[in-house]
Design an enzyme around this catalytic site. Sequence first.
Site, short mmCIF file in Angstrom:
data_model
loop_
_atom_site.label_atom_id
_atom_site.label_comp_id
_atom_site.label_asym_id
_atom_site.label_seq_id
_atom_site.Cartn_x
_atom_site.Cartn_y
_atom_site.Cartn_z
N THR A 13 -53.10 -37.19 16.18
CA THR A 13 -52.20 -38.33 16.26
C THR A 13 -51.13 -38.21 15.18
O THR A 13 -51.03 -39.03 14.27
CB THR A 13 -52.99 -39.65 16.16
N ALA A 15 -46.83 -36.94 14.93
CA ALA A 15 -45.61 -37.47 15.53
C ALA A 15 -45.66 -37.35 17.06
O ALA A 15 -45.50 -38.34 17.78
CB ALA A 15 -44.40 -36.71 14.97
N ASN A 107 -45.38 -25.55 20.93
CA ASN A 107 -44.43 -24.46 21.12
C ASN A 107 -45.14 -23.13 21.15
O ASN A 107 -46.35 -23.05 20.98
CB ASN A 107 -43.42 -24.46 19.97
N LYS A 194 -38.13 -20.99 25.79
CA LYS A 194 -38.08 -21.83 24.58
C LYS A 194 -38.16 -20.96 23.33
O LYS A 194 -37.60 -21.30 22.28
CB LYS A 194 -39.17 -22.90 24.60
#
Lengths: 322, 322
Positions: A13, A15, A107, A194
């Site tokens: 938990t 951002a 990512n 990405k």
Amino acid sequence: MIERARRYAVLGTGAVGGYYGALLQRSGFEVHFLARSDCEHIARYGLAVRSPMGDFVLPKVHVYSEAGTMPRCEVVLVTLKATHNHLLASMLPSVVAQGGTVVLMQNGLGGEAEIFPWAAGAQILGGLPFICVNKTAPGQIHHIDYGLVTLGAFGPDYAPQGQSPVLLQVAEDLQQAGIAVETAADLMLARWRKLVWNIPYNGLSVLLNARTDQLMENPATAALAEQLMAEVKAGARACGRDFPDAFIEKMLDHTRAMQPYRTSMKIDAEQGRPLEVETIYGHPLRIARRAGAQMPRVEMLYRQLQFVDARIRTVGKVATRA
Amino acid sequence: MIERARRYAVLGTGAVGGYYGALLQRSGFEVHFLARSDCEHIARYGLAVRSPMGDFVLPKVHVYSEAGTMPRCEVVLVTLKATHNHLLASMLPSVVAQGGTVVLMQNGLGGEAEIFPWAAGAQILGGLPFICVNKTAPGQIHHIDYGLVTLGAFGPDYAPQGQSPVLLQVAEDLQQAGIAVETAADLMLARWRKLVWNIPYNGLSVLLNARTDQLMENPATAALAEQLMAEVKAGARACGRDFPDAFIEKMLDHTRAMQPYRTSMKIDAEQGRPLEVETIYGHPLRIARRAGAQMPRVEMLYRQLQFVDARIRTVGKVATRA
């Protein structure tokens, strides 16, 4: 409040997990949050979100300090830092419901393959958050801009899975919670694309103690960023994923036009947190090498960052280079 | 005191110039020192050398703050930082005697070609000092260890010049002053060999804020140093200069066995001085590229260092990375 069918777990938990999890709960889903350090605070005060889309507070949330005490959930959002993925070996088997889904919201590339053995037969989706959000204090989430999640289904060897029913279902849940979602028929392609941005800017921003605008203003580092992007494209192509050169041009132009930006890896380095070196560099390099591609500059950046990361893990916060 | 035939000019009375110039004067040569910032101090107090080979003081030396006021000398030792070589365009024509010799006592490659147009027809030698010496205060030289100079004659395109008479003459002068000298029939080969060490360790030590022992202890940076050395070897080979792989092994072993060492470029960065980026990276890269060799990792290091150097030149001293 609408009652939703699927229960969500949010592992981490911070951002990203705090923001998306809060949106899900606000829209009626039952959400269970793992918050190892902030558990007590969130149990008492709940979660507060500040956002240009509207501020809101969830005074009461289900929050846990140990994954072992959480109920099984149909969908598990993994929003840990990738440097903590090894913890999932013990977490996932007890949190994922039979026939459930794990969404790896990180990512990089290779994380899904890494956690696959621990997912207890669950389907795995990859999520790429394009978002600017900070945790300003325990339970305090400050959403600054963006928020799109690209979702794609994971299969063995990252074979394209198309629009699987599970993918569409989770996408629909997120959309009902007010989250912009784009589905990708080919998760690996989405992750390589990405990486075109993340590989040059995350690493160089750490090594050179620089914001994106500073890297683009200097002709030497702007040229280096472009070379790194070209290597990422070559790595993707070796894996059978291609995108036009114009995409690289677009990323460079976009970065030049952006507000001065500190990358997430730069912030991790400043805070003395381990760097996401494996998911952004190590895994993609090994995947590309197995496919026959060399990425010498990306590999060099990887090695330099391994040195910085080892120092951070040894001495904690490292002073920055002005 | 023996009277020697040739007058020496020393352009740059820092650690290297102060040390070798003082030895020459002590052995009887007439030496003229250019010392832009320390001139007044040296004019009053002379030069003091502390050395394991014996301390000595030269109470009276010829010292100048402007090259234009110096007498013409038969041999001109250039011991400026390579970042100041552009100043030689105006200095050399007035300092070198007719038929004289310029000895460029610097690391890197390409400096002789750079100053050739300004040398007023003088013969040019390259000197590679293998020495550990510091300037601790104006006129105060602390010689710590080593001192060998490798001397080689420069010719157009760095064609090997063999043991030219001028080379042997300067070598003999230095030896008479107690300086260990090795002559190189092929200056370019000598410079490429020294770059095998300088290219990896100077750059990485600056970027990663590390001593040589730290770079060698981490497997990632040790491997990167070896890859950089292999690229230097490839660059040299493209220029028709070869040395055995065992030389690279020797450099790696030597560095592992060395005392923890801060490279000269690291010290420059710490002091906020411009970095010798062109002579150690830029020139060699361009020379190798003209000969058909790509050195992608060396080029990447060059670009990273250009960024750091630009920042140093803009903001002065940069904080180091812990």
